[in-house]
Design a protein around this motif. Structure first.
Motif, PDB file in Angstrom:
ATOM      1  N   LEU A 166       0.957  -1.082  -0.170  1.00  0.00           N
ATOM      2  CA  LEU A 166      -0.059  -0.093  -0.049  1.00  0.00           C
ATOM      3  C   LEU A 166       0.910   1.086  -0.090  1.00  0.00           C
ATOM      4  CD1 LEU A 166      -2.943   1.266   0.333  1.00  0.00           C
ATOM      5  CD2 LEU A 166      -2.688   1.246   2.728  1.00  0.00           C
ATOM      6  N   GLY A 167       0.747   2.092  -0.995  1.00  0.00           N
ATOM      7  CA  GLY A 167       1.828   3.096  -1.138  1.00  0.00           C
ATOM      8  C   GLY A 167       1.093   4.347  -1.504  1.00  0.00           C
ATOM      9  N   ALA A 168       1.642   5.394  -1.043  1.00  0.00           N
ATOM     10  CA  ALA A 168       0.968   7.087  -1.344  1.00  0.00           C
ATOM     11  C   ALA A 168       2.068   7.836  -2.059  1.00  0.00           C
ATOM     12  CB  ALA A 168       0.459   7.576  -0.337  1.00  0.00           C
ATOM     13  N   LYS A 169       1.752   8.467  -2.962  1.00  0.00           N
ATOM     14  CA  LYS A 169       2.666   9.362  -3.560  1.00  0.00           C
ATOM     15  C   LYS A 169       2.481  10.754  -3.362  1.00  0.00           C
ATOM     16  CE  LYS A 169       3.409   6.808  -7.941  1.00  0.00           C
ATOM     17  NZ  LYS A 169       3.368   6.744  -9.609  1.00  0.00           N
ATOM     18  N   ALA A 170       3.281  11.849  -3.228  1.00  0.00           N
ATOM     19  CA  ALA A 170       3.013  13.161  -2.626  1.00  0.00           C
ATOM     20  C   ALA A 170       1.841  13.688  -3.239  1.00  0.00           C
ATOM     21  CB  ALA A 170       4.354  14.053  -2.724  1.00  0.00           C
ATOM     22  N   ASP A 171       1.400  13.422  -4.494  1.00  0.00           N
ATOM     23  CA  ASP A 171       0.378  14.163  -5.317  1.00  0.00           C
ATOM     24  C   ASP A 171      -0.816  13.231  -5.756  1.00  0.00           C
ATOM     25  OD1 ASP A 171       1.825  12.870  -6.985  1.00  0.00           O
ATOM     26  OD2 ASP A 171       2.008  14.738  -8.481  1.00  0.00           O
ATOM     27  N   GLU A 172      -0.868  11.915  -4.917  1.00  0.00           N
ATOM     28  CA  GLU A 172      -1.820  11.106  -5.206  1.00  0.00           C
ATOM     29  C   GLU A 172      -2.261  10.326  -3.952  1.00  0.00           C
ATOM     30  OE1 GLU A 172      -0.662   8.207  -8.239  1.00  0.00           O
ATOM     31  OE2 GLU A 172       0.118   9.822  -9.640  1.00  0.00           O
ATOM     32  N   PRO A 173      -3.814   9.987  -3.926  1.00  0.00           N
ATOM     33  CA  PRO A 173      -3.985   9.043  -2.995  1.00  0.00           C
ATOM     34  C   PRO A 173      -3.486   7.759  -2.810  1.00  0.00           C
ATOM     35  CG  PRO A 173      -5.845   9.635  -4.461  1.00  0.00           C
ATOM     36  CD  PRO A 173      -4.706  10.193  -5.097  1.00  0.00           C
ATOM     37  N   ALA A 174      -3.349   7.065  -1.696  1.00  0.00           N
ATOM     38  CA  ALA A 174      -2.895   5.798  -1.436  1.00  0.00           C
ATOM     39  C   ALA A 174      -3.654   4.709  -2.306  1.00  0.00           C
ATOM     40  CB  ALA A 174      -2.834   5.452  -0.035  1.00  0.00           C
ATOM     41  N   ASN A 175      -2.821   3.888  -2.828  1.00  0.00           N
ATOM     42  CA  ASN A 175      -3.551   2.545  -3.599  1.00  0.00           C
ATOM     43  C   ASN A 175      -2.494   1.512  -3.460  1.00  0.00           C
ATOM     44  OD1 ASN A 175      -1.840   2.898  -5.706  1.00  0.00           O
ATOM     45  ND2 ASN A 175      -2.987   4.245  -6.868  1.00  0.00           N
ATOM     46  N   GLY A 176      -3.084   0.508  -3.936  1.00  0.00           N
ATOM     47  CA  GLY A 176      -2.024  -0.896  -4.178  1.00  0.00           C
ATOM     48  C   GLY A 176      -0.900  -0.486  -5.208  1.00  0.00           C
ATOM     49  N   GLY A 177       0.259  -1.056  -5.014  1.00  0.00           N
ATOM     50  CA  GLY A 177       1.220  -0.976  -5.812  1.00  0.00           C
ATOM     51  C   GLY A 177       2.046  -2.088  -5.875  1.00  0.00           C
ATOM     52  N   GLN A 229       4.149  -0.192 -10.375  1.00  0.00           N
ATOM     53  CA  GLN A 229       2.879  -0.081 -11.020  1.00  0.00           C
ATOM     54  C   GLN A 229       1.920   0.060 -10.133  1.00  0.00           C
ATOM     55  OE1 GLN A 229       2.273  -3.668 -13.661  1.00  0.00           O
ATOM     56  NE2 GLN A 229       0.182  -3.136 -13.740  1.00  0.00           N
ATOM     57  N   ALA A 230       1.007   1.072 -10.535  1.00  0.00           N
ATOM     58  CA  ALA A 230      -0.260   1.223  -9.727  1.00  0.00           C
ATOM     59  C   ALA A 230      -1.211   0.039  -9.730  1.00  0.00           C
ATOM     60  CB  ALA A 230      -0.926   2.534  -9.775  1.00  0.00           C
ATOM     61  N   LEU A 231      -1.689  -0.438  -8.932  1.00  0.00           N
ATOM     62  CA  LEU A 231      -2.580  -1.757  -8.956  1.00  0.00           C
ATOM     63  C   LEU A 231      -4.066  -1.327  -9.183  1.00  0.00           C
ATOM     64  CD1 LEU A 231      -0.725  -4.349  -6.818  1.00  0.00           C
ATOM     65  CD2 LEU A 231      -0.737  -4.185  -9.288  1.00  0.00           C
ATOM     66  N   LYS A 232      -4.522  -0.137  -8.607  1.00  0.00           N
ATOM     67  CA  LYS A 232      -5.765   0.310  -8.499  1.00  0.00           C
ATOM     68  C   LYS A 232      -6.175   1.478  -9.215  1.00  0.00           C
ATOM     69  CE  LYS A 232      -9.053   1.568  -5.006  1.00  0.00           C
ATOM     70  NZ  LYS A 232      -9.234   2.095  -3.424  1.00  0.00           N
ATOM     71  N   PRO A 233      -6.765   1.642 -10.225  1.00  0.00           N
ATOM     72  CA  PRO A 233      -7.090   2.701 -10.824  1.00  0.00           C
ATOM     73  C   PRO A 233      -8.169   3.506 -10.179  1.00  0.00           C
ATOM     74  CG  PRO A 233      -8.300   0.827 -11.723  1.00  0.00           C
ATOM     75  CD  PRO A 233      -7.579   0.260 -10.614  1.00  0.00           C
ATOM     76  N   PRO A 234      -7.923   4.780 -10.351  1.00  0.00           N
ATOM     77  CA  PRO A 234      -9.057   5.876  -9.727  1.00  0.00           C
ATOM     78  C   PRO A 234     -10.437   5.395  -9.816  1.00  0.00           C
ATOM     79  CG  PRO A 234      -7.402   7.096 -11.250  1.00  0.00           C
ATOM     80  CD  PRO A 234      -7.339   5.637 -11.421  1.00  0.00           C
ATOM     81  N   ALA A 235     -11.071   5.520  -8.713  1.00  0.00           N
ATOM     82  CA  ALA A 235     -12.706   4.926  -8.962  1.00  0.00           C
ATOM     83  C   ALA A 235     -13.393   5.769  -9.993  1.00  0.00           C
ATOM     84  CB  ALA A 235     -13.299   5.282  -7.380  1.00  0.00           C
ATOM     85  N   VAL A 236     -14.364   4.975 -10.455  1.00  0.00           N
ATOM     86  CA  VAL A 236     -15.223   5.835 -11.337  1.00  0.00           C
ATOM     87  C   VAL A 236     -16.098   7.008 -10.892  1.00  0.00           C
ATOM     88  CG1 VAL A 236     -16.921   5.292 -13.149  1.00  0.00           C
ATOM     89  CG2 VAL A 236     -15.381   3.733 -12.822  1.00  0.00           C
ATOM     90  N   GLY A 237     -15.908   8.045 -11.460  1.00  0.00           N
ATOM     91  CA  GLY A 237     -16.684   9.266 -10.757  1.00  0.00           C
ATOM     92  C   GLY A 237     -15.991   9.913  -9.818  1.00  0.00           C
ATOM     93  N   ALA A 238     -14.859   9.338  -9.488  1.00  0.00           N
ATOM     94  CA  ALA A 238     -14.147  10.351  -8.593  1.00  0.00           C
ATOM     95  C   ALA A 238     -13.484  11.527  -8.725  1.00  0.00           C
ATOM     96  CB  ALA A 238     -12.727   9.298  -7.972  1.00  0.00           C
ATOM     97  N   PRO A 239     -13.414  12.469  -7.920  1.00  0.00           N
ATOM     98  CA  PRO A 239     -13.241  13.848  -8.531  1.00  0.00           C
ATOM     99  C   PRO A 239     -11.787  14.030  -9.004  1.00  0.00           C
ATOM    100  CG  PRO A 239     -13.435  13.752  -6.078  1.00  0.00           C
ATOM    101  CD  PRO A 239     -13.910  12.521  -6.679  1.00  0.00           C
TER     102      PRO A 239
END
Length: 171
Positions: free
Chosen positions: A97-108, A121-131
């Motif tokens: 589980l990782g977070a970048k300085a300018d992105e929310p945490a997700n699987g990596g 490689q990011a494993l979780k794409p942004p949620a549909v409809g997420a701002p």
């Protein structure tokens, strides 16, 4: 004994423990154990001679390849500022589980083949409809070490300066 949580090995037959690297690394290789099941490292081979592990330096995660054979640490470049819950998935890859300085945490996923440069490689794409937010809205963390006593004690802080271009502080 050193004041830092550094990697150690434990020999089952002799029932002895020893630090992996000779000199203490002035970094913690885990956070406080307030919850069970957290992991800050994982093996990279079946023999257990290599591991990928994370440490904390200046308030952010640093990634290392640890050789149990030569008892050395090699820092590798990593785009994440926070890494936890590290688990091996193959002999050459770990998930976390990782977070970048300018992105929310997700699987990596981090893959290292034959001592090559790691691939992330990011494993979780942004949620549909997420701002979505423009990168200019994200503060870039700045790490500072501040002296807090005349005994050489240091406090580490992370400062997130305001960056929103639509607002300014009053004069």
């Amino acid at each position: 004994a050193s004041g830092y949580q550094n990697p150690w090995t434990y020999n089952l037959s002799s029932k002895t423990a020893a630090p992996v690297v000779e000199m203490t690394v002035n970094e913690d290789f885990s956070l406080p154990g307030w919850q069970l099941g957290w992991s800050y490292g994982a093996p990279l081979d079946r023999e257990g001679k290599m591991a990928l592990c994370t440490a904390m330096r200046g308030g952010r995660s640093i990634l290392y390849v640890l050789s149990l054979h030569s008892r050395t640490l090699e820092e590798i470049e990593c785009p994440y500022v926070s890494i936890e819950h590290v688990r091996a998935v193959t002999d050459e890859a770990v998930v976390f589980l990782g977070a970048k300085a300018d992105e929310p945490a997700n699987g990596g996923l981090c893959t290292i083949k034959d001592y090559s440069m790691p691939k992330f490689q990011a494993l979780k794409p942004p949620a549909v409809g997420a701002p979505s937010f423009t990168p200019s809205l994200f503060s870039k963390p700045q790490s500072y070490s501040l002296p807090i006593s005349d005994k050489g004690e240091i406090m580490h802080v992370i400062y997130y300066p305001p960056t929103n271009p639509d607002y300014a502080a009053p004069n």
